[in-house]
Design a protein around this motif. Sequence first.
Motif, short mmCIF file in Angstrom:
data_model
loop_
_atom_site.label_atom_id
_atom_site.label_comp_id
_atom_site.label_asym_id
_atom_site.label_seq_id
_atom_site.Cartn_x
_atom_site.Cartn_y
_atom_site.Cartn_z
N VAL A 1 0.83 -1.21 0.00
CA VAL A 1 0.00 0.00 0.00
C VAL A 1 0.87 1.26 0.00
O VAL A 1 0.51 2.28 -0.59
N CYS A 2 2.01 1.21 0.64
CA CYS A 2 2.90 2.35 0.79
C CYS A 2 3.37 2.90 -0.56
O CYS A 2 3.74 2.14 -1.45
N SER A 3 3.34 4.24 -0.67
CA SER A 3 3.79 4.90 -1.91
C SER A 3 5.20 5.47 -1.77
O SER A 3 5.68 6.17 -2.67
N GLU A 4 5.83 5.21 -0.63
CA GLU A 4 7.19 5.71 -0.35
C GLU A 4 7.28 7.23 -0.40
O GLU A 4 8.27 7.79 -0.85
N CYS A 5 6.22 7.89 0.08
CA CYS A 5 6.23 9.36 0.13
C CYS A 5 7.16 9.88 1.23
O CYS A 5 7.56 11.04 1.22
N MET A 6 7.43 9.04 2.21
CA MET A 6 8.32 9.31 3.34
C MET A 6 7.78 10.35 4.33
O MET A 6 8.53 10.85 5.17
N ARG A 7 6.51 10.66 4.25
CA ARG A 7 5.89 11.55 5.23
C ARG A 7 5.99 10.96 6.65
O ARG A 7 6.27 11.68 7.60
N CYS A 8 5.80 9.67 6.77
CA CYS A 8 5.85 9.02 8.08
C CYS A 8 7.21 9.25 8.76
O CYS A 8 7.28 9.48 9.96
N ARG A 9 8.25 9.18 7.98
CA ARG A 9 9.59 9.33 8.55
C ARG A 9 9.79 10.71 9.17
O ARG A 9 10.49 10.85 10.18
N ASP A 10 9.19 11.71 8.57
CA ASP A 10 9.30 13.07 9.10
C ASP A 10 8.68 13.18 10.49
O ASP A 10 9.04 14.06 11.26
N TYR A 11 7.73 12.30 10.78
CA TYR A 11 7.01 12.37 12.06
C TYR A 11 7.57 11.44 13.11
O TYR A 11 7.18 11.51 14.28
N CYS A 12 8.45 10.54 12.74
CA CYS A 12 8.98 9.59 13.72
C CYS A 12 10.03 10.26 14.60
O CYS A 12 11.06 10.71 14.10
N PRO A 13 9.80 10.32 15.92
CA PRO A 13 10.75 10.99 16.81
C PRO A 13 12.04 10.19 17.01
O PRO A 13 13.01 10.72 17.55
N LEU A 14 12.05 8.93 16.62
CA LEU A 14 13.20 8.06 16.88
C LEU A 14 13.93 7.64 15.61
O LEU A 14 14.80 6.77 15.66
N ASP A 15 13.56 8.20 14.49
CA ASP A 15 14.20 7.85 13.21
C ASP A 15 14.20 6.34 13.00
O ASP A 15 15.21 5.74 12.63
N ALA A 16 13.05 5.74 13.26
CA ALA A 16 12.94 4.28 13.21
C ALA A 16 12.43 3.75 11.88
O ALA A 16 12.26 2.54 11.72
N ILE A 17 12.18 4.66 10.94
CA ILE A 17 11.65 4.23 9.64
C ILE A 17 12.74 4.40 8.60
O ILE A 17 13.29 5.48 8.42
N ARG A 18 13.05 3.31 7.92
CA ARG A 18 14.13 3.31 6.93
C ARG A 18 13.61 2.77 5.61
O ARG A 18 12.64 2.04 5.58
N ILE A 19 14.31 3.14 4.56
CA ILE A 19 13.94 2.66 3.24
C ILE A 19 15.04 1.74 2.71
O ILE A 19 16.23 1.99 2.90
N VAL A 20 14.59 0.65 2.09
CA VAL A 20 15.51 -0.28 1.45
C VAL A 20 15.51 0.01 -0.05
O VAL A 20 14.47 -0.04 -0.68
N SER A 21 16.64 0.30 -0.58
CA SER A 21 16.74 0.51 -2.03
C SER A 21 16.81 -0.84 -2.73
O SER A 21 17.59 -1.68 -2.34
N GLU A 22 15.97 -1.00 -3.73
CA GLU A 22 15.92 -2.29 -4.41
C GLU A 22 16.89 -2.33 -5.57
O GLU A 22 17.33 -1.33 -6.06
#
Length: 56
Positions: free
Chosen positions: A35-56
């Motif tokens: 479902v994720c579109s990789e907009c990375m909005r969620c990462r901006d809101y994470c206080p712990l920098d716990a969201i990472r992206i895997v480059s394929e």
Amino acid sequence: MLYITESCVGCAQCMFACRKGAIEVEGKAIIDNDVCSECMRCRDYCPLDAIRIVSE
Ligand code: SF4
Ligand code: SF4
């Protein structure tokens, strides 16, 4: 593709930030990468920098 690191504390800020409904929180955040579109909005809101992206 996104993934959540061990530093996630389940605060759900990312879930509320996601406009696609791609994140659920059950103790820790869970991302539905189908479902994720990789907009990375969620990462901006994470206080712990716990969201990472895997480059394929
Ligand atoms: S990258 Fe965007 S679509 Fe994907 S989980 Fe984060 S906020 Fe939602
Ligand atoms: S905002 Fe960060 S710490 Fe909070 S639930 Fe999401 S990934 Fe985990």
